[in-house]
Design an enzyme around this catalytic site. Structure first.
Site, PDB file in Angstrom:
ATOM      1  N   TYR A  55       0.850  -1.195   0.000  1.00  0.00           N
ATOM      2  CA  TYR A  55       0.000   0.000   0.000  1.00  0.00           C
ATOM      3  C   TYR A  55       0.890   1.250   0.000  1.00  0.00           C
ATOM      4  CZ  TYR A  55      -3.919  -3.139   1.208  1.00  0.00           C
ATOM      5  OH  TYR A  55      -4.854  -4.146   1.212  1.00  0.00           O
ATOM      6  N   ARG A 229     -13.420   8.741  -3.820  1.00  0.00           N
ATOM      7  CA  ARG A 229     -12.426   7.831  -4.415  1.00  0.00           C
ATOM      8  C   ARG A 229     -12.477   7.890  -5.945  1.00  0.00           C
ATOM      9  NH1 ARG A 229     -11.510   1.815  -2.172  1.00  0.00           N
ATOM     10  NH2 ARG A 229     -11.142   3.086  -0.320  1.00  0.00           N
ATOM     11  N   ASN A 296     -20.216   4.305   9.929  1.00  0.00           N
ATOM     12  CA  ASN A 296     -20.065   2.897   9.587  1.00  0.00           C
ATOM     13  C   ASN A 296     -20.072   1.956  10.795  1.00  0.00           C
ATOM     14  OD1 ASN A 296     -19.740   4.182   7.168  1.00  0.00           O
ATOM     15  ND2 ASN A 296     -17.631   3.566   6.823  1.00  0.00           N
TER      16      ASN A 296
END
Ligand code: NDP
Length: 337
Positions: A55, A229, A296
C-alpha cells in the site's frame, strides 16, 4: 461500541469492523487526516487494523505505525501482507518464496514499529513457489514470534484446503482468508465460504461497501462527488471504475428505501449485510475521514431480517457478481514484474 468475533477456529478475537488503509493513507489523504481517522477508529472501539507492504509502496505501513504509536500493543490487532513487488523490485522482491516472505516481515515490522504482527497474510497465491516452501516460511515466522497467526487473501477453495493441511502439519494455524465481498460481489459464497467453514477459516472481507458505491453517493449519469475515491487519480479512481456503471448505480439507488425501512444509513446497510454471513469475522472497511467511521461502526451488531435480505437480493440480483470462477482470476498466473 464494536462487537468482536473469533478469527477461524482460534481463540483470537478481532473487532468485526476492522479499519484498512489501502489507497487512502500516504496516497489519497494526507497524514494528518489519516492519523485523525485511526484515532477516531480507536475512540469508536475499532482495535483491528489492516495494511500491506504494497500500500502506497510501503508508506501506508509507516503512517499506520505512526498513528498507533503510544497505544498499548496488547490492545491492538495489527494485520499486514506480503506478495506484491515493493522497493527495488528485484527478482526476489515479489511472491511467496521463503526469501521474500522473510524480507517482507522484517520490513513490515520496522515500518509499523512493532515487535510482531497479529496476522501475516499471503496477499495472493504464488503459482511460482511450491506451497510447501511458503507455508514452512510462514510457520517459521510464527515460531520466531514475528507473527501470531497466518492468513491468506483471495485463495481458491482448493488452495485453502492445501494451505490449511500444511499449516496443521507444521503445527501453526491458518485462520483467515481475505477476499472481496459485498452485496455487489458475492463470488465467495459458492465454494470459498463452504470450504472455509468446514476447515475453520474465517473471511475478513474487503471493500464491503464496494469502495463507497454502496453508500449510494454515486448517482447514475451525474458527476461524481468532489474528493471521493472516484476522483482520486493516484489510484482509487482506477480501482473503483469496475462498479461505476449506470446499471450498477441505478440498482444501488433501489436500496435507499430498504435502508430507510431498516432504520439504517446506506453505508450501515452495506456493512451489516456482509456481517450477516457467519463465516465473516470482520468487515474490512476503508474511510477517507473520521466522520465516515462514525457512521459505519453503527453497523456492528445489526441484525437484518429475512424480508430486508430478500429486498436487497431483489434490488441487486441483476448486477451482483456471483460466479465462483472469479476467484480463480484474482491471483496472477505469473508473478508481476
Ligand atoms: P470500502 O468498501 O469500505 O470503501 C471505503 C471507501 O468508501 C472510503 O475510503 C470512502 O471513500 C468511502 N466511504 C466510507 N464510508 C463512507 C460513508 N459513510 N459514506 C460515504 N462514503 C464512504 O472498503 P475499501 O475498498 O477501502 O477496502 C477496505 C480495506 O480492505 C482496505 O483498506 C484494505 O485493508 C483491504 N483491501 C484488501 C485487498 C486485498 O487484496 N486483500 C484489496 C482491497 C482492499 P471516499 O471518501 O474517498 O469516497
Amino acid at each position: 461500541m464494536v462487537n468482536y468475533r473469533y478469527l477461524g477456529n482460534s481463540g483470537f478475537k478481532v473487532s468485526e469492523i476492522t479499519y484498512g488503509n489501502w489507497v487512502t493513507h500516504a496516497s489519497q489523504v494526507d497524514d494528518s487526516a489519516a492519523i485523525a481517522t485511526v484515532h477516531k477508529a480507536l475512540d469508536l472501539g475499532i482495535t483491528t487494523f489492516d495494511t500491506a507492504d504494497t500500500y502506497a509502496n510501503t508508506a501506508a505501513e509507516v503512517v499506520l505505525g505512526k498513528a498507533l504509536d503510544g497505544q498499548p500493543r496488547e490492545s491492538l490487532e495489527i494485520f499486514t501482507k506480503v506478495y506484491w513487488p515493493i522497493g527495488r523490485k528485484g527478482p526476489n522482491d515479489v511472491g511467496l518464496s521463503r526469501k521474500h516472505i522473510f524480507d517482507g516481515i522484517h520490513g513490515s515490522l520496522k515500518r509499523l514499529n512493532v515487535d510482531y504482527v497479529d496476522l501475516y497474510q499471503a496477499h495472493r497465491y504464488d503459482y511460482e513457489t511450491p506451497i510447501e516452501e511458503t507455508m514452512q516460511a510462514f510457520a517459521d515466522i510464527v515460531r520466531q514470534g514475528k507473527a501470531l497467526y497466518i492468513g491468506v487473501s483471495e485463495w481458491t477453495a482448493e488452495q485453502l484446503r492445501e494451505g490449511h493441511a500444511l499449516a496443521k502439519e507444521l503445527g501453526v494455524q491458518l485462520v483467515s482468508n481475505q477476499p472481496q465481498y459485498s452485496a455487489l460481489w458475492r463470488v465467495i459464497e459458492g465454494t470459498v465460504v463452504p470450504t472455509s467453514q468446514a476447515l475453520g477459516i474465517s473471511q475478513i472481507v474487503w471493500s464491503p461497501m464496494a469502495q463507497g458505491v454502496l453508500s449510494g453517493k454515486y448517482l447514475p449519469g451525474q458527476p461524481v462527488p468532489a474528493g471521493s475515491r472516484a476522483t482520486d487519480d493516484k489510484s482509487g479512481a482506477n480501482f473503483i471504475k469496475r462498479f461505476m456503471e449506470d446499471d450498477v448505480l441505478t440498482a444501488v439507488q433501489k436500496l435507499t428505501p430498504i435502508a430507510a425501512e431498516a432504520g439504517l444509513s446506506m453505508p450501515q446497510l452495506a456493512i451489516a449485510w456482509v456481517l450477516q454471513n457467519p463465516n465473516v469475522a470482520a468487515a474490512l472497511v476503508g474511510a477517507s475521514r473520521p466522520e465516515q467511521l462514525e457512521d459505519n461502526v453503527k453497523a456492528s451488531g445489526v441484525v437484518l431480517d429475512a424480508d430486508t435480505m430478500a429486498a436487497i437480493d431483489a434490488a441487486l440480483s441483476p448486477v451482483a457478481v456471483t460466479d465462483p470462477q472469479e476467484t480463480y482470476k484474482v491471483s496472477p498466473a505469473a508473478r508481476p514484474a
